[in-house]
Design a protein around this motif. Structure first.
Motif, PDB file in Angstrom:
ATOM      1  N   TYR A  79      -3.243   0.373  -3.493  1.00  0.00           N
ATOM      2  CA  TYR A  79      -2.688   1.695  -3.769  1.00  0.00           C
ATOM      3  C   TYR A  79      -3.547   2.290  -4.881  1.00  0.00           C
ATOM      4  O   TYR A  79      -3.479   1.857  -6.038  1.00  0.00           O
ATOM      5  CB  TYR A  79      -1.222   1.586  -4.185  1.00  0.00           C
ATOM      6  N   GLY A 106       3.685   0.971  -3.388  1.00  0.00           N
ATOM      7  CA  GLY A 106       3.053   1.149  -4.690  1.00  0.00           C
ATOM      8  C   GLY A 106       3.139  -0.067  -5.585  1.00  0.00           C
ATOM      9  O   GLY A 106       2.617  -0.062  -6.702  1.00  0.00           O
ATOM     10  N   ALA A 165       0.822  -1.205   0.000  1.00  0.00           N
ATOM     11  CA  ALA A 165       0.000   0.000   0.000  1.00  0.00           C
ATOM     12  C   ALA A 165       0.854   1.251   0.000  1.00  0.00           C
ATOM     13  O   ALA A 165       0.420   2.318  -0.456  1.00  0.00           O
ATOM     14  CB  ALA A 165      -0.934   0.002   1.212  1.00  0.00           C
ATOM     15  N   HIS A 166       2.078   1.161   0.532  1.00  0.00           N
ATOM     16  CA  HIS A 166       3.002   2.297   0.561  1.00  0.00           C
ATOM     17  C   HIS A 166       4.104   2.188  -0.484  1.00  0.00           C
ATOM     18  O   HIS A 166       4.588   3.208  -0.976  1.00  0.00           O
ATOM     19  CB  HIS A 166       3.616   2.428   1.958  1.00  0.00           C
ATOM     20  N   ILE A 220       1.693  -3.180  -6.260  1.00  0.00           N
ATOM     21  CA  ILE A 220       0.466  -3.900  -5.894  1.00  0.00           C
ATOM     22  C   ILE A 220       0.428  -5.322  -6.433  1.00  0.00           C
ATOM     23  O   ILE A 220      -0.378  -6.137  -5.981  1.00  0.00           O
ATOM     24  CB  ILE A 220      -0.773  -3.130  -6.373  1.00  0.00           C
TER      25      ILE A 220
END
Length: 568
Positions: A470, A116, A113-114, A118
């Motif tokens: 994300y 990027g 999620a941080h 996915i």
């Protein structure tokens, strides 16, 4: 060579000075020869007891289940690591348990999620090229010389790696990465990397615009000799005998292989234990070439070993092929660690995995596990588009896009918002009526869900999916299959089993830390791979602001607090 704009911006976010790559290389080599190097002003001192080389090893598709199953037979490198700090219940806690997302967590200390990252691939309908599928380790804005190829890049990674953070504080430090896969090298090495190599075709290559150095050239020559001559099959250890059973999956039969290498077969070399050893041999050569661990500041060496994943996909996890692979991996790691010992380097090692894996359903069915099954073709995006299009009276062509029967799904971008909402709702209803589907979450549902903070073994499916979400890249909805349903409808040569599910057989991985003199212990409570970066940072005295990582520092001294007490 100058830094790319993205790398420069990334380093600026660290609020630390950084020398261009060429200057850093010169400074480091000078420092290693005992001279004064032009380091950044006010660089903090390295703690006297800090290791001078950090070695982070990722074994692709090395599940916690495989570790538990085989650990009593490890006598080489994996046996040595069990004498250190053993965390058998590590978690790649997110739902998208694939190579690229998993590798992106290990040395960033952050979840997908941080980061990027996915998935291995996602769909971006805004790209100008005809192909809308974007690979996690490519620059889709550029065209490769070969139209069937791509330009490898780490540009999609949104956060710095530990090696980059180390270089930002101590510019004389080196950050190197090697792997059998480009995405593994790049996600562990990061944007500012001194040397990075991965296997491609019949040898090791590097980023566009960089020359393959003499050490990699020498390693490629050794590999070419083996490929040209061919090689005999590997012996089957006595304790692997129970794994020998032929299993048919579609057009292929697996379960009895020995990895004989036909002369000239570069792909046969790649999908055998020989590639892992070649990666470790290259890593050893680079240790010598760059004098890693010999300078005044700590160096970072990332090594990702890909063959366990190739074997898992091509043969499954329970046959002679995996048994031979893990025995050979253990042996090769033992030789690698012995080579570091011989060089008198003070090094610390962490070994983990990017994800786990699941055996092929055809073999699991023989073991009285009837719930193991392949995903039906009704879950593929083309079939889903047909059904939803018929329901809503819309053209089904390209209505719903995806990279398979599970994971992220995207709706045709030029639909009106109301139509798009109807498509998402209809697709969700259709999917939830399928007994193979465990859950479907829309992008709105995921965006409204807080990132999970509890122990990863307690996360709901929604929380697991949220950790992979994300918004700028994720789909309009995500599909999670039931436990035991393999997202591979049709097996074929080289691909009979897979991973990528939100279930613990894909999420749970071992985490093993070792350093000479470390008091050994085993901690069975759940931890996460995002805990690795803050733990290694503390080990070398690298101070980072609170909140930098999603993970936490793990005490490697059995509760004494001497590891994590280094950081603020």
């Amino acid at each position: 060579m100058t830094l790319s704009r993205k790398a420069a911006l990334l380093l600026a976010t660290l609020s630390l000075p950084f020398a261009p790559a060429a200057l850093a290389r010169t400074a480091h080599n000078t420092a290693h020869k005992g001279s004064v190097a032009p380091v950044a002003a006010a660089a903090p001192a390295v703690p006297a007891n800090a290791p001078r080389l950090l070695v982070a090893i990722a074994v692709d598709q090395f599940s916690a289940d495989l570790f538990a199953q085989y650990r009593s037979h490890f006598t080489g490198g994996l046996g040595r690591l069990q004498q250190g700090a053993v965390f058998p219940a590590g978690y790649q806690s997110h739902a998208a348990t694939e190579t690229c997302p998993g590798h992106s967590t290990i040395l960033t200390g952050m979840r997908p999620a941080h980061t990027g990252i996915i998935a291995n691939n996602w769909i971006d309908q805004s790209v100008t090229r005809a192909k809308k599928v974007v690979y996690c380790a490519e620059d889709e804005t550029r065209t490769a010389a070969d139209p069937k190829d791509y330009v490898a890049s780490v540009g999609h990674l949104l956060v710095p790696t530990l090696g980059e953070r180390i270089k930002a504080v101590w510019p004389t430090s080196r950050n190197l990465a090697v792997s059998g896969k480009d995405r593994a090298t790049l996600m562990m090495g990061g944007h500012v990397i001194d040397q990075g190599y991965w296997w491609k075709g019949s040898g090791f290559t590097t980023l566009e615009g960089r020359a393959v150095g003499p050490t990699a050239v020498a390693q490629n020559a050794a590999v070419t000799t083996t490929i040209t001559a061919g090689d005999k099959p590997f012996d089957l250890p006595d304790w692997c005998g129970a794994r020998e059973r032929a299993v048919t999956a579609g057009p292929v039969t697996v379960g009895t292989g020995r990895f004989a290498l036909n002369a000239g077969d570069a792909n046969g070399f790649r999908v055998s234990p020989r590639l892992d050893r070649a990666v470790l041999d290259l890593a050893t050569r680079l240790v010598d070439e760059q004098m890693l661990g010999k300078g005044a500041t700590p160096d970072m060496l990332s090594v990702s070993l890909s063959v366990t994943d190739f074997v898992g996909h091509g043969y499954g996890t329970e046959g002679t092929e995996m048994c031979i692979q893990l025995h050979q991996l253990d042996t090769a790691l033992g030789d690698f660690f012995a080579s570091l010992d011989q060089r008198g380097i003070d090094y610390a090692v962490v070994l983990t995995a990017d994800h786990g894996g699941f055996d092929l359903p055809e073999r699991l069915d023989q073991q009285a596990l009837p719930k193991a099954q392949r995903a039906g073709i009704a879950l593929l995006p083309e079939a889903l588009s047909d059904k939803v299009g018929a329901t809503l009276g819309l053209d089904p062509k390209g209505l719903i896009l995806a990279d398979g029967p599970a994971g992220d799904f995207w709706v045709k971008r030029d639909l009106a918002p109301a139509q798009k909402a109807q498509v998402v709702a209809a697709a969700k209803a259709e999917l939830l009526a399928d007994p193979q589907v465990a859950a479907v979450f829309t992008a709105d549902e995921l965006a409204a869900t807080p990132l999970p903070t509890a122990s990863p073994d307690t996360w709901t499916l929604l929380q697991r999916a949220r950790a992979s979400f994300y918004a700028p890249r994720s789909g309009d909805f995500v599909v999670l299959l039931q436990r035991g349903v393999v997202a591979l409808p049709k097996p074929g040569p080289g691909y009979v089993a897979t991973h990528g599910s939100p279930w613990d057989y894909d999420r749970r991985v071992p985490m093993l830390f070792w350093r000479k003199g470390m008091a050994g212990f085993e901690q069975p409570s759940p931890v996460e791979t995002v805990d690795i970066a803050p733990t290694l940072a503390a080990l070398i005295g690298l101070n980072v602001p609170a909140g930098t990582f999603d993970g936490r520092c793990l005490d490697l001294d059995a509760g004494a607090g001497s590891t994590c007490g280094v950081t603020p």
